[in-house]
Design a protein around this motif. Structure first.
Motif, PDB file in Angstrom:
ATOM      1  N   CYS A 214       0.954  -1.307  -0.013  1.00 40.01           N
ATOM      2  CA  CYS A 214       0.013   0.016   0.122  1.00 40.01           C
ATOM      3  C   CYS A 214       0.593   1.290   0.123  1.00 40.01           C
TER       4      CYS A 214
ATOM      5  N   THR B 253      -0.531   4.851  -0.268  1.00 39.27           N
ATOM      6  CA  THR B 253      -1.559   5.789  -0.785  1.00 39.27           C
ATOM      7  C   THR B 253      -1.490   6.698   0.119  1.00 39.27           C
ATOM      8  N   ALA B 254      -0.503   7.583  -0.324  1.00 38.26           N
ATOM      9  CA  ALA B 254      -0.361   9.164   0.577  1.00 38.26           C
ATOM     10  C   ALA B 254      -1.552   9.817   0.596  1.00 38.26           C
TER      11      ALA B 254
ATOM     12  N   SER C 265      -3.780   6.896   3.878  1.00 44.83           N
ATOM     13  CA  SER C 265      -2.837   5.520   4.550  1.00 44.83           C
ATOM     14  C   SER C 265      -3.788   5.160   5.244  1.00 44.83           C
TER      15      SER C 265
ATOM     16  N   SER D 238      -3.446  12.807   8.742  1.00 46.29           N
ATOM     17  CA  SER D 238      -3.625  13.424   7.412  1.00 46.29           C
ATOM     18  C   SER D 238      -3.648  14.962   7.430  1.00 46.29           C
TER      19      SER D 238
ATOM     20  N   ASP E 197       0.299  12.581   4.845  1.00 42.54           N
ATOM     21  CA  ASP E 197       0.253  11.736   5.913  1.00 42.54           C
ATOM     22  C   ASP E 197       1.328  12.079   6.794  1.00 42.54           C
TER      23      ASP E 197
ATOM     24  N   PHE F 138       3.244  -1.742   4.020  1.00 39.13           N
ATOM     25  CA  PHE F 138       3.008  -0.320   4.061  1.00 39.13           C
ATOM     26  C   PHE F 138       4.142   0.651   3.613  1.00 39.13           C
TER      27      PHE F 138
ATOM     28  N   CYS G 227       4.127   4.819   3.659  1.00 42.29           N
ATOM     29  CA  CYS G 227       3.398   6.005   3.818  1.00 42.29           C
ATOM     30  C   CYS G 227       4.305   6.951   5.057  1.00 42.29           C
TER      31      CYS G 227
END
Lengths: 1001, 416, 96
Positions: B235, B237-238, B241, B256, B341, B360, B362
């Motif tokens: 993953c 996904t900035a 996350s 975030s 994030d 992860f 992030c």
């Protein structure tokens, strides 16, 4: 005189120059209208291909006429000539084109335009690798529009925070009536419009309203609004951003219409408006038609041609050809005919145009050629002719022979695009509506409504009705009126319009990829072929295509090009426009001066300066100052001819040998009271205050909950349930907030109250073996003997006639008295102590000497010797941690984590250079083996380092991995200049390790 | 993959650009992949590229809910540097910088990496101590850097105000010549094109809605277009996350926040380097198009709205006008926001998780763009070997339990 | 810029008067020493970071200097309610 000025239009003559040539305009002109009046065709060159460009629009949408205004410190780059009001002596020039816009050598590059399709730079300039910076140099030189000034801005700007019930954005028909309806209810109204005059499209309208010409109707309505005390009218004011919770920003241009720089007052003002309700009446932009070489000077928007005629008395050509997909543009034919100049024909893409206004045009003998497209304009620096051809009903193909029509002006109209920009700023996604061939504003979370053309209502009757209703409803939502429209509707005769044709790309006899460029975004030279190419290469998202082609990234923010571009993209993807979607517009609606956004908070007012009560004395005595947070603190007091080192050495020796004085007023001071004060402080500090008696002081350290030191200072018990906490100078505000969050949110049951008293007290620290003698001369009511007033005590008393708190605490290691008096007596007490100390050569010293003296004693400075990653144990300060306290103080648990318990953490030690005269730079890194290869294994760094005049050698403080177990080890500091300085790890206390000095009798 | 070059441009120009190859395919997702990468931003695409290129794993899908490179990759201010304070961070960022230095050639896609240098200004004595410390650490780590005087700063950026009577005079700076900027979109597109050519499926407009697990291991992802099986799920996904982690029942120490940026109208070249200031809070560079690209700190509150508060923009522009008084008359063309994030220690998380096969990457906060190549490189290695890459080891989730944080707050200075 | 209702001052004021205090309703463990490192880290560093309804603390730093809580939508930034510390929100959403 001006070849294109209509004889009927007169006024005061204004002289101006453009590209060095003198011209004349008339009062009320914009630079654009004046240039058109003078027959200036080429005003700029395009960004990428250096193609000659002329004025295309008449307002914020203008993509081509980008100019540099004036020169020198007050020059302004990138203004749109259509938005520059003419003033006497105005000087403007084109931003591109060398040696001139009419003859630009870069056009040679443009001739190879086919080698520069969208994204060409991603595909080239990669080899050889080392040449990229050279390539880039030339790419950059070719880019950019105007030139930024190189001198500081001579103008000032200010801000106004405003609140209102109803903010009306735009003073066209819808906005004006909205404001009137809201005003009538008593609501506080602001109405803002970017133009110099209110009226919007009505200023150039030939319609009659309530039996008078539109501009006259506007004038009387504006007069009505002016009469309302609850209405603020803001002309020349652009609402450029719509932010959360109905916060909007308006840029008011106060003096730009008078000259380059403001002779008096502020040039521009930023209004920061919090509106209860907003009415958006921002109008619409006419959409250009995309045909081959539609960028040649002499191609304009139909509404712009009408505006120049009706408002400015300028006919921007001799022979007009009108090209349209809709009825609204026919008005331009009527307007043009009144100038007495030739109109070649109206070319309409619809096979059988038949609306009321079409009939009116035909009635006046103007030829209407239906079912045709204007497929290509020809000419170099001015349109010479147009190629027209029959096209099929869907507008995708040329279906018959091409005809040539000579003309020097092409007015085009592809319909209207609502100005949904501000609505879009709120995060509302515009919604495509096939019935108006445009995007309507989407639903937003803000308290707003759109009215008139920006909502897709293009007929005047409809605009007025929507505006009135929006104004009344908005006011009622603020508690004013019942939401019903009160003023009778204005009598207007609108033509009944026939449906327009949705046409976003006019077909050519050649395929789009091979036809002459059909421009979509003029400023960035984005063509229909470029968009299709992006799709062919696999870019399918509208955002990808925008980014790949640069569509909409110009200073006009795609006001003209975006819709056509998206429609061309949708067509290439075989999707509907609704499926393709739009992009979200961002602030600024039009470009906004940085200076206005900065406002007054620049130069001396960038950040407040904080002075102590003794500041003047320091200035008068030649102090050099250091910025510590917002405070100005004396850094050192150089005497005639002294270097900083000389001064600091002298100050240090004075303290060690006799007496010195420091202005310590900037230390944070928090008054803490309440029955649970001791319990509270004990939870915050690492050590205990439960048994601290009145009259006593204790040094404490506070940790963040992660176990890391974040502030330190002395805390004194002033009386029962009453404490005074000292913080670091920079940490004062943070510590107060820290105390409050714990008390209010975690331990509300503790009765304790905090008051910042930093500014209430002035503090003079008298320190040195003669300190007691100095104090004794000005203080008779405190017994200063060691027995009566010992180290870490404080006493109330009178010093130089002023009630004072005297603290016997020391940051120098010497006998010290910190004399605190109410701040207004600060200078008095300072002066009195200086005089009292004269016989002992009392020496004022600054922060640098303070640092040296405390470093000699190994006292830490939080933020210099610590960096947010150091625990008390790391700082060799286990003694300050009360592990036996019953309450688990803030940060305690974190000290037990595996990493904080780890061996070999960095620890606070002293460093004594092997060469005692070498002073380590603060920030030098410590290694054990200086001969190792890079990357080196770094073991710590120097946090503080000075030459100690008293000790006769340099001293340094450092944090070193496992340092406390490495006493005597020699470490090395490799420096940037190639030197490697060797130093021995020693105790951090260099001076008076037994702490005897502050007990001197 | 057909190679791009001046010659290919000429050849295609002769055929009216009608024959360019698609930059990537638009494949239909397979039922099962060896690795599914959630998030098609720069980091995710770089991860896919290096998994395929270095580790030979080509049965990969990158699943993107919007369009490739449409998140923070498209919204940042493109600054690249590696002059971080702590060994762990500076080594990771310098790996990245080294990859940047050959990236255009590696990808056959000009990412316009411009090594115009980065100045980090110091405005008070503590700033200067921190700069000395950081530069010394950088040099001993083999990273270029020097401490420069106000006069030298003025030579590098002639329009800057070094006058001693400004509110916070410039006392000096760190100077990293190898730092600079790059064309942000091109990075995503270049990696995407490269990954696609190696067989990676790039699946856009597909949103991952769940992470399916079986017996403590991942077996695939649920999407709005159906289930896609995967042996490993990575993953990246900035800005989202925490939401994606929650799909797997995990919590992350990230919050975030909005991060805003803005550009001026394009002007002729007037700033040939990157200037960053911590105390006078702002940073600025000039793009190849001529825009002044400006940013500052993160908004104070949590937010997923890709918008922030106007007063943050005001403070940023005040800082820029303070540093460059002549830019006061230049105008802001556009402003926007991204979602970053942020981790408690301002350093990323590149980590295995408690769930087998789930990884992860992030928490890059404001520093993600510059790390794109290095992040992808070490994350690909971590995923391929199910073991942290040596440079990623310090960035594991475990550090929040042990307390071994890598606190770049003070040292990294300004948001970047 | 947010417009925030301070429940102590009973006024709507600009965000600039306030500072953000992080997620609300996180209670400090009564016996930190009883927690293992992971549980302590959870308290220290892990937050819900909700996308949507979020309960958070604000500090009226340039007003009454008091903390209070707000229920805010982190997507739309709408503030749905503010309430005093120690009380519970009336609006709750699915977290995450």
């Amino acid at each position: 005189m001006s070849q294109n000025r209509l004889a009927s239009h007169t006024g005061a003559v204004i002289d101006f120059t453009f590209n060095g040539k003198s011209y004349q305009g008339i009062a009320g002109d914009t630079l654009a209208s004046a240039l058109l009046a003078n027959g200036v065709d080429v005003v700029g060159r395009s960004f990428k291909y250096s193609r000659p460009r002329g004025i295309f629009g008449h307002g914020a949408e203008e993509p081509n006429a980008i100019i540099q205004l004036g020169s020198g410190a007050s020059t302004v780059p990138n203004l749109k000539a259509t938005q520059v009001e003419l003033y006497q002596g105005l000087e403007a020039s084109s931003v591109n084109g060398w040696p001139s816009v009419n003859f630009d050598v870069m056009a040679i590059v443009g001739a190879f335009g086919r080698l520069m399709p969208p994204g060409f730079y991603y595909k080239t300039f990669m080899y050889p690798k080392k040449l990229w910076m050279t390539y880039e140099h030339f790419i950059r030189k070719a880019a950019g529009l105007g030139t930024a000034p190189v001198e500081a801005d001579p103008d000032t700007y200010d801000k106004l925070n405003q609140h209102c019930d109803v903010l009306v954005v735009g003073a066209g028909p819808a906005g004006l009536v909205a404001a009137r309806e809201a005003a009538r209810t008593g609501a506080r109204v602001i109405i803002a419009d970017e133009q110099s005059e209110f009226g919007g499209s009505l200023l150039a309208s030939q319609q009659t309203m309530d039996g008078v010409m539109a501009p006259r109707w506007v004038a009387s309505l504006v007069a009505e609004l002016v009469a309302y005390k609850n209405v603020q009218l803001l002309p020349r004011s652009t609402v450029f951003g719509y932010y959360d919770h109905n916060f909007l920003t308006i840029l008011e241009r106060r003096t730009d219409h008078l000259g380059l720089s403001s002779a008096q007052g502020t040039r521009q003002r930023l209004h920061r408006v919090r509106a209860v309700q907003v009415v958006l009446a921002t109008g619409a932009f006419e959409r250009p038609l995309v045909f081959a070489h539609n960028d040649i000077p002499g191609v304009m928007l139909a509404s712009s041609v009408s505006t120049y005629i009706n408002r400015y008395g300028v006919a921007p050509g001799k022979k007009l050809l009108l090209f349209t997909t809709n009825d609204s543009a026919y008005q331009t034919a009527l307007d043009w005919q009144q100038t007495g100049r030739q109109i070649i024909a109206v070319v309409d893409t619809r096979s059988n145009p038949s609306g009321d206004i079409v009939a009116a045009v035909k009635l006046r003998g103007i030829e209407v050629i239906g079912g045709h497209g204007l497929i290509e304009a020809q000419g170099n620096k001015r349109v010479k002719r147009a190629l027209i051809a029959p096209i099929n009903a869907s507008g995708t193909q040329v279906t018959g022979p091409v005809r040539r029509l000579n003309c020097d002006l092409i007015a085009c109209s592809g319909g209207w695009s609502p100005a949904v920009h501000l609505s879009s700023h709120t995060g509302a996604k515009p919604v495509w509506d096939e019935s108006i061939v445009g995007f309507r504003p989407g639903e937003s979370k803000q308290q707003e409504r759109s009215a008139g053309a920006c909502r897709g209502t293009f007929d005047l009757t409809g605009c007025l009705a929507e505006g009135a209703s929006a104004g009344a409803v908005a006011a009622s939502l603020c508690g004013h009126g019942d939401g019903s429209v009160q003023f009778p509707a204005c009598a207007v005769e609108d033509y009944i319009e026939q449906p327009q044709q949705a046409l976003f790309l006019v077909p050519h006899t050649s395929a789009t990829s091979r036809a002459p460029s059909q421009f979509v975004d003029f400023q960035l030279d984005v063509s229909a072929g470029g968009i299709e190419l992006a799709v062919r290469e696999g870019f399918e998202s509208v955002e990808h295509v925008k980014r790949y082609t640069a569509l909409g990234f110009g200073t006009d923010q795609g006001k003209l090009g975006n819709i056509n571009g998206m429609a061309i993209l949708a067509n290439a993807l075989d999707q509907t426009i609704a499926e393709t979607g739009t992009t979200i517009f961002r602030p600024s609606y039009t470009p906004t001066t940085f200076g206005a956004i900065a406002g007054r908070d620049v130069k001396a007012l960038f950040d407040p300066e904080r002075y102590t009560a003794m500041h003047r004395w320091h200035v008068e005595h030649g102090a050099e100052f250091e910025n510590v947070g917002q405070w100005k603190r004396p850094w050192y007091f150089p005497q005639q001819g002294e270097t900083m080192n000389d001064a600091v050495n002298r100050e240090c020796l004075a303290v060690r040998n006799s007496v010195g004085m420091l202005d310590a007023s900037t230390l944070g001071k928090i008054d803490i009271q309440g029955p649970d004060a001791a319990e509270f402080i004990t939870r915050i500090y690492t050590n205990s205050y439960l048994k601290l008696a009145p009259g006593k002081c204790r040094y404490g350290v506070m940790l963040k909950e992660d176990g890391m030191i974040f502030d330190d200072g002395v805390c004194a018990c002033l009386g029962d349930n009453h404490y005074l906490m000292f913080t670091t100078t920079g940490g004062a505000a943070g510590v107060l907030a820290w105390l409050e969050i714990w008390q209010q949110t975690e331990w509300p049951e503790l009765q304790v109250y905090f008051t910042s008293v930093t500014d209430h007290w002035a503090t003079a620290t008298v320190t040195g073996p003669n300190a007691r003698r100095v104090i004794a001369k000005v203080c008779q009511d405190i017994d200063l003997s060691n027995e009566a007033f010992s180290f870490m005590d404080w006493r109330d008393g009178t010093v130089a006639g002023v009630k004072a708190r005297v603290f016997r605490i020391s940051f120098t290691g010497e006998l010290s008295y910190e004399v605190n008096v109410p701040a207004h007596y600060g200078r008095h007490i300072w002066q009195a102590l200086i005089e009292a100390g004269e016989e002992f050569s009392m020496t004022p010293y600054g922060t640098e000497t303070m640092h040296v003296l405390r470093a000699e004693k190994g006292f830490i400075i939080v933020g210099q010797d610590t960096d947010g990653s150091m625990t008390p144990a790391d700082m060799n300060m286990d003694w300050v941690v009360g592990n036996k306290k019953t309450f688990s103080f803030i940060g305690k648990r974190s000290l037990q984590r595996s990493d904080t318990l780890r061996e070999n953490r960095k620890q606070f030690v002293g460093l004594k250079t092997v060469d005692g005269q070498a002073v380590l730079p603060e920030g030098a890194q410590v290694v054990f083996d200086a001969k190792q290869k890079i990357p080196m294994s770094m073991q710590g760094h120097v946090t503080s380092s000075y030459y100690s005049a008293y000790l006769g050698h340099s001293i340094a403080l450092a944090v070193v991995k496992g340092g406390l177990g490495r006493m005597g080890q020699v470490v090395h500091c490799p420096l940037a200049d190639g030197r490697i300085i060797a130093a021995e790890i020693v105790s951090s206390v260099f001076y008076d390790p037994k702490g005897e000095r502050h007990h001197v009798e | 993959m057909k190679k791009y070059s001046g010659f290919s441009l000429l050849k295609n120009a002769l055929s009216y650009h009608e024959n360019w190859q698609k930059v990537w395919r638009s494949p239909t997702p397979k039922k099962h992949y060896d690795v599914v990468i959630v998030g098609g931003g720069g980091h995710g695409l770089a991860t896919a590229y290096y998994l395929a290129k270095i580790h030979g794993i080509t049965n990969i899908a990158v699943i993107e809910k919007g369009y490739l490179g449409g998140g923070n990759t498209a919204r940042n201010t493109t600054i690249i540097r590696s002059n971080y304070l702590w060994d762990e961070a500076s080594q990771l960022y310098d790996l990245s910088l080294k990859l940047w230095e050959g990236l255009s050639q590696e990808l056959n896609y000009n990412v316009m990496f411009s090594q115009r240098g980065v100045l980090n200004l110091g405005h008070n004595l503590q700033d200067m101590r921190d700069i000395e410390r950081r530069v010394n650490a950088n040099r001993l780590n083999g990273i270029d850097g020097e401490v420069v005087s106000p006069q030298r700063i003025k030579e590098i950026a002639p329009l800057i105000n070094i006058s001693s009577d400004s509110r916070y005079p410039i006392l000096g700076a760190s100077w990293q010549p190898r730092g600079g900027t790059a064309r942000h979109d091109a990075v995503a597109w270049g990696y995407a094109r490269g990954a696609d050519a190696l067989g990676v499926d790039l699946i856009q407009q597909t949103e991952v809605t769940g992470i399916r697990r079986q017996g403590g291991a991942v077996i695939g992802v649920e999407t709005n277009h159906g289930f896609i099986g995967a042996a490993k799920v990575a993953c990246v996904t900035a800005g989202n996350s925490g939401v994606v982690a929650a799909m797997a029942g995990l919590r992350l120490p990230v919050e975030s926040r909005p991060l805003q940026a803005l550009v001026s109208e394009p002007v002729k070249p007037c700033l040939d380097t990157v200037v960053m200031s911590n105390a006078v809070h702002g940073y600025i560079s000039q793009s190849d198009k001529g825009d002044l690209v400006i940013g500052a700190g993160v908004d104070s509150y949590n937010g997923y709205g890709q918008r922030g508060s106007f007063h943050v923009v005001e403070h940023t522009i005040q800082a820029i006008c303070e540093l460059f008084p002549s830019f006061s008359r230049v105008r802001m063309n556009r402003q926007w926001g991204g979602i970053v994030d942020t981790c408690p220690d301002a350093c990323p998380i590149i980590s295995k998780t408690s769930i087998k096969g789930l990884y992860f990457n992030c928490g890059w906060g404001t520093g993600g763009f510059k790390a794109t190549p290095g992040s992808g490189y070490v994350f690909a290695d971590t995923v391929a070997n199910d073991h942290p890459h040596p440079l990623a080891a310090a960035f594991s989730l475990d550090r929040f339990n042990t307390g071994a944080l890598i606190d770049e707050h003070g040292a990294a200075g300004v948001a970047h | 810029m947010l417009l925030i209702h301070c429940p102590h001052c009973q006024e709507n004021r600009d965000e600039e008067e306030f500072s953000y205090g992080g997620e609300a309703h996180i209670v400090r463990p009564l016996e930190p020493e009883a927690l293992n490192d992971q549980a302590w880290a959870d308290y220290l560093f892990f937050r819900t970071n909700s996308r949507g309804i979020h309960h958070e603390m604000w500090y009226h730093a340039m007003g009454c200097r008091r903390y209070f809580n707000a229920t805010r939508n982190t997507l739309t930034y709408e503030i749905l309610e503010t309430y005093k510390t120690g009380t519970q929100p009336t609006i709750v959403g699915a977290s995450a």
